[in-house]
Design a protein around this motif. Structure first.
Motif, mmCIF file in Angstrom:
data_model
loop_
_atom_site.group_PDB
_atom_site.id
_atom_site.type_symbol
_atom_site.label_atom_id
_atom_site.label_comp_id
_atom_site.label_asym_id
_atom_site.label_seq_id
_atom_site.Cartn_x
_atom_site.Cartn_y
_atom_site.Cartn_z
ATOM 1 N N ILE A 1 0.639 4.041 7.756
ATOM 2 C CA ILE A 1 -0.263 2.687 7.469
ATOM 3 C C ILE A 1 0.152 1.606 7.630
ATOM 4 O O ILE A 1 -0.555 0.230 7.277
ATOM 5 N N TYR B 1 2.052 8.055 2.122
ATOM 6 C CA TYR B 1 1.270 7.362 3.816
ATOM 7 C C TYR B 1 2.864 7.213 4.098
ATOM 8 O O TYR B 1 4.265 7.177 2.712
ATOM 9 N N TYR C 1 -2.276 10.680 11.791
ATOM 10 C CA TYR C 1 -1.123 11.145 10.581
ATOM 11 C C TYR C 1 -0.401 11.983 11.063
ATOM 12 O O TYR C 1 0.226 11.980 12.596
ATOM 13 N N ASP D 1 0.651 -0.932 0.497
ATOM 14 C CA ASP D 1 -0.024 0.253 0.239
ATOM 15 C C ASP D 1 0.862 1.204 -0.233
ATOM 16 O O ASP D 1 0.667 2.093 0.251
ATOM 17 N N LEU D 2 1.859 0.909 0.078
ATOM 18 C CA LEU D 2 2.835 2.532 0.409
ATOM 19 C C LEU D 2 3.052 2.875 -0.569
ATOM 20 O O LEU D 2 3.474 4.300 -0.666
ATOM 21 N N LYS E 1 -0.214 10.095 6.107
ATOM 22 C CA LYS E 1 -0.758 8.744 7.079
ATOM 23 C C LYS E 1 -0.201 7.751 7.561
ATOM 24 O O LYS E 1 0.744 6.828 6.802
#
Lengths: 376, 218
Positions: free
Chosen positions: A169, A138, A158, A132-133, A167
């Protein structure tokens, strides 16, 4: 066989305690000092070892992984074209500022890759998905940040990194650097965009995986030919170079050797002094041993056994104290690394140094006249 | 003769001066014989005892043990094999029990294990301290300590026993008891016993009294 050495040693319990404590103190000092040193050295090359690249390409004369310098990111294409190279990727290692909820600003050491899963980095993910990076603004943060930044963080929180709101994650553990600055992981292009003045179009390292059976030296030579203003190292060479930088530039190595030397000296002095005082107080007993037919060998076996007992017990107690200190040291983000060979060396050293300390007493006893048993 | 001294001379050097402590002594003692060696302070009796005990070597003259000259290189072995000592200050090992003090002396003489333990038990019974064998010296009276020292000297069946002022640190009654015990055991086991003393009570147990003055026997 009557054990005069042990019984005599235990007869004066206070002196025995002082002797063992002296050895234990020295052993603890050596274990803690060497263990801390090895722990720091471990951190100094921890990320290099876990990235597990066959070759590292750096800018010319980079001293260690933390103090990176930039070079064009397009160099990676030249490397990928070299025969024997299976894959090559850019890596950015860069210090950035991170704003905390408290309003304070701290430093973080950013590791930025295009594909973290390919390199299995960070190696110990405790939350989130590395895939997801690449999907936005993120970041992953290592758990060591909680202690360093003075408070917990959660996935979904955050943080501002150089003014950009990112964010969290995911999180990792055990990812550390020599500097103890917490590590942040983010996408390569995101990192470039945070520091455009220096990182746009640039990288700080190229990680290389070789094809099975590739000739390492030939590939290195070809990289040098194609990138004459860069340096290339094997993973082991780069790890050693990074560690050596800290040893040599900070005086850490000298400090460790000096403390180990002082620890040994303290141990020797305490053992020598207590054994010598004890010997002088029992000089008539040694005279009696000689008078009833004992030789210097009998007397030295007594002194040697006493020194060995002090060494073994002092070593045990010292090792125990060093082990007991590990959780405390871990709490302040340091590591105490005590490998098995270190145990063997310190044990052997304790015995040898205690025996050497007993030689002072032996020299005295060897010269005594057994006729002193007839004196009042 | 089990112990013989021939023309013993001993000089000590202090600075540039030399002192003659013993000036030619001939002496002998038979198995089972008890000799009291008397003399004033500084007469050389302890030096002479040290030479008889192969602890000091004479400047001139020879010590013979059972007819054999005590070679300077073998003094340790001779002490182990042939001599037992009793000291004025007892010289017991404070960390060892009464029995262990005796057993350790036997260990030094090369007797180990069960043999040493049995011999130590035999001699401690012989001096009447069977019920005190597990006591440390600090828990024994002066007389009991000296009896342990006598047992230590007897252990291992050394044919010659040498005692330096064995009653000096004991009161009169205990001193007499110790001397009588010492005499009885030496006679029973046919040991030669030389006692250096100031104590007139020793004469009562001795077969022969020898006086030493100014480094000579008189």
């Amino acid at each position: 066989m009557v054990d005069l050495a042990t019984k005599s040693l235990l007869h004066d319990k206070l002196r025995f305690l002082i002797t063992v404590s002296g050895v234990a103190f020295a052993v603890t000092l050596v274990f803690v000092q060497v263990g801390l040193f090895l722990g720091l050295m471990d951190n100094a090359s921890l990320t290099i070892e876990h990235l597990n690249a066959d070759l590292w390409i750096t800018s010319h004369d980079t001293k260690n992984i933390d103090f990176a310098h930039t070079f064009p990111e397009t160099h990676v294409k030249r490397v990928r074209a070299i025969p024997g190279v299976a894959s090559a990727d850019n890596l950015i290692v860069w210090f950035m500022n991170i704003s905390l909820p408290t309003g304070s600003v701290e430093g973080t050491e950013v590791y930025a890759l295009e594909d973290f899963t390919k390199w299995n980095f960070p190696w110990n993910v405790t939350g989130g998905n590395l895939e997801d990076l690449r999907r936005g603004n993120y970041m992953f943060l290592d758990s060591s940040a909680e202690h360093r930044y003075g408070g917990p963080f959660a996935i979904g929180d955050y943080r501002e990194v150089i003014g950009r709101r990112l964010k969290i994650i995911g999180r990792s553990t055990e990812a550390k650097s020599f500097t103890t600055t917490p590590l942040t992981f983010m996408n390569f292009t995101l990192a470039q965009s945070l520091v455009p003045s220096e990182l746009r179009g640039n990288t700080t390292y190229i990680l290389v995986k070789l094809e099975p059976g590739a000739n390492v030296e030939q590939v290195k030579a070809e990289i040098r030919r194609r990138l004459p203003y860069n340096d290339v190292y094997t993973g082991k060479e780069w790890a050693a170079r990074s560690r050596n930088y800290w040893v040599e530039s900070t005086g850490l190595g000298l400090n460790m050797y000096l403390t180990v030397f002082l620890g040994c000296l303290v141990g020797i002095v305490v053992v020598a002094q207590t054994l010598y005082t004890s010997t002088m107080e029992h000089i008539k007993e040694f005279g009696t041993v000689k008078a009833i037919g004992g030789g210097n060998a009998d007397i030295y076996s007594i002194l040697a056994k006493q020194a060995t007992i002090a060494a073994v017990l002092g070593f045990g107690l010292g090792a125990l104290m060093a082990y007991a200190m590990r959780p405390l040291i871990y709490k302040i983000d340091l590591k105490l690394v005590i490998p098995t060979p270190l145990f063997a060396y310190v044990f052997a050293g304790s015995v040898v140094l205690c025996l050497a300390a007993s030689m002072i007493s032996f020299r005295k006893v060897a010269s005594i006249d057994p006729a002193l048993v007839f004196r009042n | 003769m089990i112990l013989e001294a021939k023309e013993i001379r001993k000089s000590f050097t202090e600075g540039k001066e030399s002192f003659d402590v013993l000036r030619g002594i001939d002496f002998g003692v038979e198995r089972g014989e008890i000799v009291s060696l008397e003399g004033p302070s500084g007469s050389g009796k302890t030096t002479f005892l040290s030479i008889l005990g192969c602890i000091l070597t004479p400047t001139k003259g020879d010590v013979l043990i059972d007819g054999e000259v005590a070679n300077a290189k073998k003094l340790n072995d001779i002490r182990k094999r042939s001599l037992g000592f009793v000291f004025q200050q007892f010289n017991l090992f404070p960390s060892l029990t009464a029995l262990e003090n005796i057993e350790y002396a036997l260990n030094v003489k090369g007797i180990r294990g069960r043999e040493a333990r049995l011999e130590a038990e035999r001699v401690i019974e012989a001096v009447g301290l069977g019920d005190r064998q597990a006591f440390l010296p600090r828990d024994l009276s002066g007389g009991q300590k000296q009896r342990v020292a006598i047992a230590r000297a007897l252990a291992g069946k050394a044919p010659i026993l040498l005692a330096d002022e064995p009653t000096a640190n004991l009161d009169s009654v205990v001193g007499t008891q110790v001397l009588e015990l010492f005499r009885a055991l030496a006679k029973k086991e046919n040991r030669a016993l030389v006692i250096v003393t100031h104590d007139p009570k020793v004469r009562a147990v001795a077969d022969r009294v020898v006086k030493i003055q100014d480094g000579r026997l008189s």
